[in-house]
Design a protein around this motif. Structure first.
Motif, PDB file in Angstrom:
ATOM      1  N   THR A  13       1.030  -1.390   0.286  1.00 35.20           N
ATOM      2  CA  THR A  13       0.004   0.124   0.053  1.00 35.20           C
ATOM      3  C   THR A  13       1.102   1.193  -0.359  1.00 35.20           C
ATOM      4  OG1 THR A  13      -1.244  -1.629   1.395  1.00 35.20           O
ATOM      5  CG2 THR A  13      -1.778   0.960   0.725  1.00 35.20           C
ATOM      6  N   LEU A  53      -3.371   2.113 -10.390  1.00 35.40           N
ATOM      7  CA  LEU A  53      -4.028   2.655 -11.021  1.00 35.40           C
ATOM      8  C   LEU A  53      -4.282   3.309 -11.942  1.00 35.40           C
ATOM      9  CD1 LEU A  53      -0.375   4.277  -8.184  1.00 35.40           C
ATOM     10  CD2 LEU A  53      -3.392   4.243  -7.476  1.00 35.40           C
ATOM     11  N   TRP A  56      -7.299   2.180 -11.750  1.00 31.81           N
ATOM     12  CA  TRP A  56      -9.198   2.863 -10.470  1.00 31.81           C
ATOM     13  C   TRP A  56      -9.342   3.841 -11.497  1.00 31.81           C
ATOM     14  CZ3 TRP A  56      -7.067   6.295  -6.776  1.00 31.81           C
ATOM     15  CH2 TRP A  56      -8.405   6.912  -6.182  1.00 31.81           C
ATOM     16  N   LYS A  72     -10.365  10.630 -11.274  1.00 28.89           N
ATOM     17  CA  LYS A  72     -11.452   9.793  -9.651  1.00 28.89           C
ATOM     18  C   LYS A  72     -10.006  10.809  -8.730  1.00 28.89           C
ATOM     19  CE  LYS A  72     -12.201   5.953  -9.339  1.00 28.89           C
ATOM     20  NZ  LYS A  72     -13.538   5.504  -8.709  1.00 28.89           N
ATOM     21  N   LEU A  76     -12.353  12.429  -5.606  1.00 31.64           N
ATOM     22  CA  LEU A  76     -12.203  12.789  -4.243  1.00 31.64           C
ATOM     23  C   LEU A  76     -11.200  14.076  -3.905  1.00 31.64           C
ATOM     24  CD1 LEU A  76     -10.147   9.267  -4.291  1.00 31.64           C
ATOM     25  CD2 LEU A  76     -12.677   9.670  -3.073  1.00 31.64           C
TER      26      LEU A  76
ATOM     27  N   ALA B  16      -6.875  -0.758  -1.403  1.00 31.78           N
ATOM     28  CA  ALA B  16      -6.144   0.097  -0.549  1.00 31.78           C
ATOM     29  C   ALA B  16      -7.421   1.885  -1.426  1.00 31.78           C
ATOM     30  CB  ALA B  16      -5.263   0.762  -0.699  1.00 31.78           C
ATOM     31  N   LEU B  17      -7.458   0.944  -2.783  1.00 28.31           N
ATOM     32  CA  LEU B  17      -8.408   2.194  -3.223  1.00 28.31           C
ATOM     33  C   LEU B  17      -9.449   2.291  -3.410  1.00 28.31           C
ATOM     34  CD1 LEU B  17      -6.022   1.815  -7.016  1.00 28.31           C
ATOM     35  CD2 LEU B  17      -5.563   3.673  -4.951  1.00 28.31           C
ATOM     36  N   LEU B  20     -11.261   4.085  -0.278  1.00 29.62           N
ATOM     37  CA  LEU B  20     -10.780   5.281  -1.481  1.00 29.62           C
ATOM     38  C   LEU B  20     -12.219   5.755  -1.553  1.00 29.62           C
ATOM     39  CD1 LEU B  20      -7.357   7.042  -2.300  1.00 29.62           C
ATOM     40  CD2 LEU B  20      -8.457   7.423  -0.536  1.00 29.62           C
ATOM     41  N   ASP B  21     -12.719   4.887  -2.661  1.00 24.55           N
ATOM     42  CA  ASP B  21     -13.718   4.299  -3.570  1.00 24.55           C
ATOM     43  C   ASP B  21     -15.410   4.990  -2.619  1.00 24.55           C
ATOM     44  OD1 ASP B  21     -12.974   4.729  -6.317  1.00 24.55           O
ATOM     45  OD2 ASP B  21     -12.760   2.154  -6.166  1.00 24.55           O
TER      46      ASP B  21
END
Lengths: 258, 258
Positions: A13, A53, A56, A72, A76, B16-17, B20-21
Motif C-alpha cells: 500500500t 492506479l 482505477w 478519480k 476525491l 486500499a483504492l 477510497l472509493d
C-alpha cells in the motif's frame, strides 16, 4: 499505527501511495522511469502500480506515454474539507472585490512556513500571477504571506527570518528589515509588496480576523495583486478591509471557527 | 493489465483504492464500519488501510471518529487536467457574465449520461443552487444538460429518453415532450428550464462551440440560474452567447481542442 498489519501488505500500500507522491505541481506529468526514480520504487513494481492506479482512474496514461492525475483523484480531492467553510464563506466577498477592482484577488492561510492559497479570482484584465489555488508561496515575499507572518507565533517568525529566500531581486532578505516591516504590518493592519515575488506585480493584503472567546484570531489573509506601474495600490486597502470584515463576521457565526 | 503482478500485491493495492472509493459527494464522511461495508472489505483490513491512508495524509480522522478526505488528496486532485484548458480559458468569461448579471454561472461538459459541472461562479445575491464544481446532474433536468443532450449522439439521446427521472414535480419525464424540446434547443441555440431540477430556480444555457477541421463541435455548455419569479430569463441568452462565442474562439486557438 494500526495493529495487525502484515509487513508485506503495508509495504504494498505504501508503495502505491509513494507512486502518487511522485506527482506534484512542479511534476504534474511523469514518465514510468521518472516515477520509479522519484518514488524510489523498482521499475517493474512501478510499472505494475501505475497500471493498477490507471485502471482505477487515479492516473491517466497520456498519448506521449507520460502519466498524469486522473478524474478519480480530482473527484476525491473535491471532497476534502480543506478550509471548506472558509472558502465557501469568503468566495462571494472575493467576487465583490474583483467586481469592484478587476484585479486578481486571493485568500490564503498559513500552512507551516508557507502561505497556502485556498481561493483565487482572476479576470482577463488582471495582471498574470504565479499563485493558483493550492499553491504554497513564501510568507516573506507575498502580501498575504506578510499578513499571516505578522500574526504568527514568535517561533514561526524566527524560523522564517532564518531562511529568507531571494524570489526576485526585490525580495526582502535582510531579517532586520523584514522584522521592521512586520511591525509596520501589525500597526497599519495591512501589508504590501512590490515585485518581491514576481517582477511586474505589486500587492496589498489585510488580515481576516475572527472573534473567538479567547480574543480575535487571524484566520486568513485577503490580498489583491496589481501591475506595479499602477499608482498607489494602498488605496485598495479599504476595499479589502470591508470585504475582510464581512468574511470575519460571517466566520464568527459558523461552528468551525467558534 | 500489467504483467508480473502477484495476486496478493494486486489485491492489497486494489483494496486500499476500494477504501477510497467508499467516499463520494453523498458520503464525504464515513465511520470505520461504513467504509468496511461500502467497500466490501473485512473490518480489520479496513482498519489497517484507513490507518495507512491517514498516515499518508489522504484521509483525516475527525474528532467524532469519522474519516474524510485529507489535504494530500486535495493537492493531488488539483493536478488533474480535468478539462483544465477549458476551465482556464472559460473562467474569465464566466466572471464577465456574473459581473453583468450577479447570477450563478455554470460551465458543464457531458460525461456519459450526466452533465459534469467543471466551473461555477456564484455570488451572495445569486439564487441557491444544487450544483457545485464536480457535480454530475441529469441531462434532461438542467439547462446546461439540455444543451449538451441536444448536441449528443443519437444513442445517448435514446438512452436518456428511456430513463427520465422525476427530480421535481416539474421535471420533463415524457420522452416525446423532451424530444420536441431538444429539437427546439437545436433550432433556437439555447435551452431553458423552470424548476425542473430545483424548486424556485429557472435557468437558460447555450452551447460553447469549437471550430474543428471536421466542422463545429459542442465542447461545453454555459448556463445561468435565476430565481423562477424573475421575468423572462430569455433576455439573458444574448449575454451567454457573447461569452460562449468568446470561449469558443479562444478554445479554437488552443492545442487541446484542435
Amino acid at each position: 499505527m494500526a495493529g495487525g498489519a502484515s509487513t508485506s501488505g503495508r509495504s504494498v500500500t505504501s508503495r502505491a501511495l509513494g507512486v502518487l507522491d511522485a506527482f506534484d505541481s512542479e511534476h504534474p506529468r511523469l514518465t514510468l522511469s521518472e516515477v520509479a526514480e522519484r518514488s524510489g520504487t523498482p521499475l517493474t513494481t512501478t510499472h505494475r502500480l501505475l497500471a493498477e492506479l490507471s485502471a482505477w482512474g487515479g492516473l491517466v496514461r497520456r498519448p506521449d506515454g507520460r502519466y498524469e492525475i486522473g478524474r478519480k483523484l480530482w473527484d476525491l480531492g473535491l471532497l476534502a474539507p480543506v478550509q471548506l467553510e472558509l472558502r465557501q464563506v469568503a468566495a462571494p466577498f472575493l467576487l465583490d472585490v474583483h467586481t469592484a477592482t478587476r484585479d486578481t484577488v486571493h485568500l490564503a492561510v498559513r500552512e507551516g512556513l508557507r502561505a497556502l492559497y485556498v481561493e483565487r479570482i482572476s479576470g482577463r484584465e488582471s495582471v498574470p500571477v504565479v499563485s493558483q489555488v493550492g499553491s504554497r508561496l513564501p510568507l516573506h515575499a507575498t502580501g498575504v504571506g506578510k499578513v499571516l507572518l505578522a500574526a504568527a507565533p514568535d517561533e514561526v517568525v524566527e524560523q522564517v527570518l532564518r531562511s529568507l529566500t531571494r524570489e526576485t531581486r526585490h525580495s526582502l532578505i535582510d531579517p532586520r528589515l523584514l522584522s521592521r516591516e512586520l511591525a509596520d504590518v501589525r500597526r497599519r493592519g495591512s501589508s504590501r509588496t512590490s515585485e518581491e515575488m514576481s517582477l511586474g506585480a505589486a500587492s496589498v493584503a489585510v488580515p481576516v480576523t475572527v472573534e473567538r472567546p479567547s480574543g480575535p484570531v487571524v484566520a486568513a489573509a485577503l490580498g489583491i495583486v496589481v501591475p506595479v506601474h499602477r499608482r498607489d495600490p494602498g488605496r485598495l486597502v479599504p476595499v479589502l478591509q470591508v470585504a475582510a470584515r464581512g468574511i470575519g463576521r460571517a466566520l464568527s457565526q459558523t461552528a468551525e471557527f467558534r
